[in-house]
Design a protein around this motif. Structure first.
Motif, PDB file in Angstrom:
ATOM      1  N   TYR A  36     -41.879  30.080  78.198  1.00  0.00           N
ATOM      2  CA  TYR A  36     -40.854  30.946  78.779  1.00  0.00           C
ATOM      3  C   TYR A  36     -41.513  31.835  79.824  1.00  0.00           C
ATOM      4  O   TYR A  36     -42.527  32.471  79.550  1.00  0.00           O
ATOM      5  CB  TYR A  36     -40.193  31.796  77.695  1.00  0.00           C
ATOM      6  CG  TYR A  36     -39.451  30.951  76.686  1.00  0.00           C
ATOM      7  CD1 TYR A  36     -38.127  30.612  76.891  1.00  0.00           C
ATOM      8  CD2 TYR A  36     -40.097  30.476  75.551  1.00  0.00           C
ATOM      9  CE1 TYR A  36     -37.454  29.810  75.978  1.00  0.00           C
ATOM     10  CE2 TYR A  36     -39.427  29.678  74.636  1.00  0.00           C
ATOM     11  CZ  TYR A  36     -38.113  29.344  74.864  1.00  0.00           C
ATOM     12  OH  TYR A  36     -37.449  28.545  73.961  1.00  0.00           O
ATOM     13  N   LYS A  62     -34.682  33.162  74.683  1.00  0.00           N
ATOM     14  CA  LYS A  62     -33.991  31.989  75.237  1.00  0.00           C
ATOM     15  C   LYS A  62     -32.930  32.326  76.291  1.00  0.00           C
ATOM     16  O   LYS A  62     -32.903  31.689  77.340  1.00  0.00           O
ATOM     17  CB  LYS A  62     -33.357  31.159  74.109  1.00  0.00           C
ATOM     18  CG  LYS A  62     -34.369  30.397  73.287  1.00  0.00           C
ATOM     19  CD  LYS A  62     -33.669  29.570  72.230  1.00  0.00           C
ATOM     20  CE  LYS A  62     -34.631  28.737  71.420  1.00  0.00           C
ATOM     21  NZ  LYS A  62     -33.939  27.904  70.428  1.00  0.00           N
ATOM     22  N   HIS A  65     -34.928  34.199  79.802  1.00  0.00           N
ATOM     23  CA  HIS A  65     -36.148  33.783  80.489  1.00  0.00           C
ATOM     24  C   HIS A  65     -36.122  32.291  80.796  1.00  0.00           C
ATOM     25  O   HIS A  65     -35.728  31.494  79.934  1.00  0.00           O
ATOM     26  CB  HIS A  65     -37.372  34.143  79.638  1.00  0.00           C
ATOM     27  CG  HIS A  65     -37.478  35.608  79.372  1.00  0.00           C
ATOM     28  ND1 HIS A  65     -37.963  36.503  80.309  1.00  0.00           N
ATOM     29  CD2 HIS A  65     -37.104  36.352  78.305  1.00  0.00           C
ATOM     30  CE1 HIS A  65     -37.912  37.723  79.806  1.00  0.00           C
ATOM     31  NE2 HIS A  65     -37.396  37.664  78.600  1.00  0.00           N
ATOM     32  N   VAL A  67     -37.282  28.506  81.156  1.00  0.00           N
ATOM     33  CA  VAL A  67     -38.080  27.749  80.180  1.00  0.00           C
ATOM     34  C   VAL A  67     -38.481  26.392  80.747  1.00  0.00           C
ATOM     35  O   VAL A  67     -37.786  25.815  81.575  1.00  0.00           O
ATOM     36  CB  VAL A  67     -37.291  27.575  78.859  1.00  0.00           C
ATOM     37  CG1 VAL A  67     -36.067  26.718  79.071  1.00  0.00           C
ATOM     38  CG2 VAL A  67     -38.178  26.994  77.770  1.00  0.00           C
TER      39      VAL A  67
END
Length: 70
Positions: A36, A62, A65, A67
């Protein structure tokens, strides 16, 4: 990959943080590993102190950020 440290969680096996890149690496119990981006050190430290590591990842990491899989 940063040095990973095991955490007590039913869904997360280990986490690591790269301060030079502001990247958080999360290895799940399933074996899947994700990186992340744009994670401040303070958020990583809050993750380590969270009552539930899995819930913290789901609610604070989640959705906020970018990923990529590792």
């Amino acid at each position: 990959m940063p040095r990973m440290q095991h955490v007590e969680s039913s869904s997360v096996d280990a986490v690591g943080f790269d301060p030079a890149r502001n990247e958080l690496t999360v290895r799940f119990v399933s074996g899947d590993t994700y990186v992340y981006g744009m994670v401040p050190r303070a958020v990583f430290e809050a993750l380590l102190g969270a009552d539930s590591i899995g819930r913290f990842v789901n609610e604070r990491i989640k959705p906020r950020h970018p990923v990529r899989s590792s």
